[in-house]
Write an enzyme that holds these catalytic residues in place. Sequence first.
Site, mmCIF file in Angstrom:
data_model
loop_
_atom_site.group_PDB
_atom_site.id
_atom_site.type_symbol
_atom_site.label_atom_id
_atom_site.label_comp_id
_atom_site.label_asym_id
_atom_site.label_seq_id
_atom_site.Cartn_x
_atom_site.Cartn_y
_atom_site.Cartn_z
ATOM 1 N N HIS A 150 0.572 -0.953 -0.398
ATOM 2 C CA HIS A 150 0.046 0.223 -0.161
ATOM 3 C C HIS A 150 0.910 1.211 -0.447
ATOM 4 O O HIS A 150 1.799 1.014 0.438
ATOM 5 C CB HIS A 150 -0.955 0.041 1.664
ATOM 6 N N ASP A 182 -8.193 -5.251 -0.059
ATOM 7 C CA ASP A 182 -8.302 -6.041 -0.758
ATOM 8 C C ASP A 182 -7.692 -7.770 -1.066
ATOM 9 O O ASP A 182 -8.386 -8.254 -1.741
ATOM 10 C CB ASP A 182 -8.247 -5.793 -2.101
HETATM 11 N N1 CMC Z 1 4.042 -7.250 -4.858
HETATM 12 C C1 CMC Z 1 5.802 -7.637 -5.012
HETATM 13 N N2 CMC Z 1 6.164 -6.530 -4.756
HETATM 14 C C2 CMC Z 1 5.625 -5.070 -4.401
HETATM 15 C C3 CMC Z 1 4.367 -5.340 -4.893
HETATM 16 C C4 CMC Z 1 3.464 -6.516 -3.993
HETATM 17 N N3 CMC Z 1 2.165 -6.328 -4.068
HETATM 18 N N4 CMC Z 1 4.266 -3.670 -3.934
HETATM 19 C C5 CMC Z 1 4.670 -3.452 -3.883
HETATM 20 N N5 CMC Z 1 6.225 -4.236 -4.053
HETATM 21 C C6 CMC Z 1 7.269 -3.496 -4.973
HETATM 22 C C7 CMC Z 1 7.747 -2.235 -5.402
HETATM 23 O O1 CMC Z 1 8.337 -3.316 -7.178
HETATM 24 C C8 CMC Z 1 9.047 -2.257 -5.621
HETATM 25 O O2 CMC Z 1 10.400 -2.528 -4.843
HETATM 26 P P1 CMC Z 1 11.571 -1.871 -5.287
HETATM 27 O O3 CMC Z 1 11.160 -0.721 -4.050
HETATM 28 O O4 CMC Z 1 11.661 -3.063 -5.304
HETATM 29 O O5 CMC Z 1 11.491 -1.142 -6.166
HETATM 30 C C9 CMC Z 1 8.131 -1.993 -3.912
HETATM 31 O O6 CMC Z 1 7.832 -2.369 -2.529
HETATM 32 C C10 CMC Z 1 7.184 -0.597 -3.181
HETATM 33 O O7 CMC Z 1 6.455 -0.736 -4.183
HETATM 34 P P2 CMC Z 1 5.869 0.823 -4.814
HETATM 35 O O8 CMC Z 1 5.191 0.384 -6.339
HETATM 36 O O9 CMC Z 1 7.207 1.646 -5.082
HETATM 37 O O10 CMC Z 1 4.794 0.769 -4.133
HETATM 38 P P3 CMC Z 1 3.786 2.410 -4.411
HETATM 39 O O11 CMC Z 1 3.267 2.800 -3.365
HETATM 40 O O12 CMC Z 1 3.630 2.945 -5.299
HETATM 41 O O13 CMC Z 1 2.010 0.816 -4.778
HETATM 42 C C11 CMC Z 1 0.275 -0.472 -4.533
HETATM 43 C C12 CMC Z 1 1.208 0.941 -3.998
HETATM 44 C C13 CMC Z 1 -1.007 -0.833 -3.941
HETATM 45 C C14 CMC Z 1 -0.037 -0.255 -6.160
HETATM 46 C C15 CMC Z 1 1.078 -1.727 -5.192
HETATM 47 O O14 CMC Z 1 2.207 -2.279 -3.270
HETATM 48 C C16 CMC Z 1 0.315 -2.999 -5.810
HETATM 49 O O15 CMC Z 1 0.706 -2.723 -6.324
HETATM 50 N N6 CMC Z 1 0.170 -3.517 -4.267
HETATM 51 C C17 CMC Z 1 -0.902 -4.884 -5.401
HETATM 52 C C18 CMC Z 1 -2.029 -4.424 -5.635
HETATM 53 C C19 CMC Z 1 -3.239 -4.443 -4.800
HETATM 54 O O16 CMC Z 1 -3.043 -5.041 -4.017
HETATM 55 N N7 CMC Z 1 -2.984 -3.185 -4.514
HETATM 56 C C20 CMC Z 1 -4.828 -2.100 -3.369
HETATM 57 C C21 CMC Z 1 -3.886 -1.427 -2.769
HETATM 58 S S1 CMC Z 1 -5.119 -1.163 -2.088
HETATM 59 C C22 CMC Z 1 -6.758 -0.764 -1.914
HETATM 60 C C23 CMC Z 1 -6.571 0.565 -2.274
HETATM 61 O O17 CMC Z 1 -7.231 1.089 -1.828
HETATM 62 O O18 CMC Z 1 -6.689 0.186 -3.805
#
Ligand code: CMC
Length: 427
Positions: free
Chosen positions: A304, A361
């Site tokens: 998140h 989720d």
């Molecule tokens: N699986 C594997 N790696 C992950 C995941 C994941 N679900 N989420 C983040 N990471 C890694 C990412 O690759 C990055 O690694 P590195 O530092 O090596 O590059 C690090 O963790 C930070 O991730 P980010 O993409 O910079 O984080 P963000 O804040 O931009 O993204 C997120 C947040 C929710 C989009 C992401 O965690 C994700 O894609 N999760 C899966 C989709 C999901 O479950 N979404 C629902 C969110 S809760 C409901 C809502 O409010 O929408």
Amino acid sequence: MDMETAKLILHGQEHEFPVTVGTEGEEGIDIRKLRATTGAVTLDPGFGNTGSCESGITFINGEEGILRYRGYSIEELTEKSSFLEVAHLLIQGELPTREQLDHFRHRLTYHSLLHEDMKKFFEGFPPSAHPMSVLSTIVASLSAYYPENDDPTDIDLNIVRLLAKIKTIAAFAYKKSIGQPYVYPRNNLTYTGDFLHMMFAVPSEDYEIDPLVEETLDKLLILHADHEQNCSTSTVRMVGSSGASLFAAISAGVSALSGPLHGGANQAVINMLERIRADGGNYRKYLNMAKDRSSGFRLMGFGHRVYKNFDPRARVIKASADQVLARLGVDDPLLDIAKELERAALEDEYFVSRKLYPNVDFYSGILYRAMGIPTNMFTVMFAMGRLPGWIAQWKEMHNDPNTRIYRPRQIYVGARARPYVPIDQRS
Ligand code: CMC
């Protein structure tokens, strides 16, 4: 930096900016005059460090896993309140008195019918249409039937109409997708009970609403009701900031929610768990794939932007999942896979070091499945829950005299000025 001002040194020159402090002690460096005084802008792709507004609706402390609506904890609201009370709290600012709640419920009940002509819109969609695209289309088209203006009484009426009709739109979208006749709203049912009836009743037999399903759905809607400046809410505010109408802004919010990184994740989690089950339950393989950036695979329902600790919503859902499934007599093998996957991820260095925890989720889809809600309706459920939050945020923005049109800057990295090349001289 002291508590009142922040100093920035750019090209050897010192500039001072005020610091705004929120009621929970959060600090924001107010850079509204940054470009005018320094010529520079901030660069923050994904807005991870950008406060886009001051808001009095929802407070999140991601490090400690705290979520509060207007000061009330999410744990207490899900335990003691109802979705309609929470909707009133978010939109009107306070929990309703009994009289206010009765009045609110009455209005939501009596505005739940859709204009009969709108059924033609549903007929125009192919049965394969995703209910989220149907939802955003029909919400946008409400403005054709219920004209919008700036009169607060008319705005209030359109807010009630939207809240009342969204469940009818959602259920009609589902009925359309499975080719069954639409079931009209009934005034003697609760908000969630009415939705379940419109979803699952068929003309050939009586449909009895299971009180446990009704109660669980109500709690899930509360858990989704607001989440401050997330992607869809920021979209609602952004569209609304141009002066576009409530229906237009909310329709845009529905579209933003549909993506798999946002509300669409609940559907994506179930698809992922089903894929793992079909692959012999080998969750470790998927855990490893998620750790390998080049695979393009992410563990859906994990991570998140704001929570760097357990998502408090996931905690509430997880706590009730076993109990609800047992009471409904549902034995879902996907729940076992989900638990194994969660356990393994929480022990894994990759997830631990990045503070990736299950989000709302991860378990919500398991509960929706147990309630008989089809997978392609999961994100619609999220939208129904989030609607009061979107409305409250739109209203706060609309009534704020300091609101300006949302218009971020950029750092241009494209070609510099160059002469036009006639077509026959291009290589
Ligand atoms: N699986 C594997 N790696 C992950 C995941 C994941 N679900 N989420 C983040 N990471 C890694 C990412 O690759 C990055 O690694 P590195 O530092 O090596 O590059 C690090 O963790 C930070 O991730 P980010 O993409 O910079 O984080 P963000 O804040 O931009 O993204 C997120 C947040 C929710 C989009 C992401 O965690 C994700 O894609 N999760 C899966 C989709 C999901 O479950 N979404 C629902 C969110 S809760 C409901 C809502 O409010 O929408």
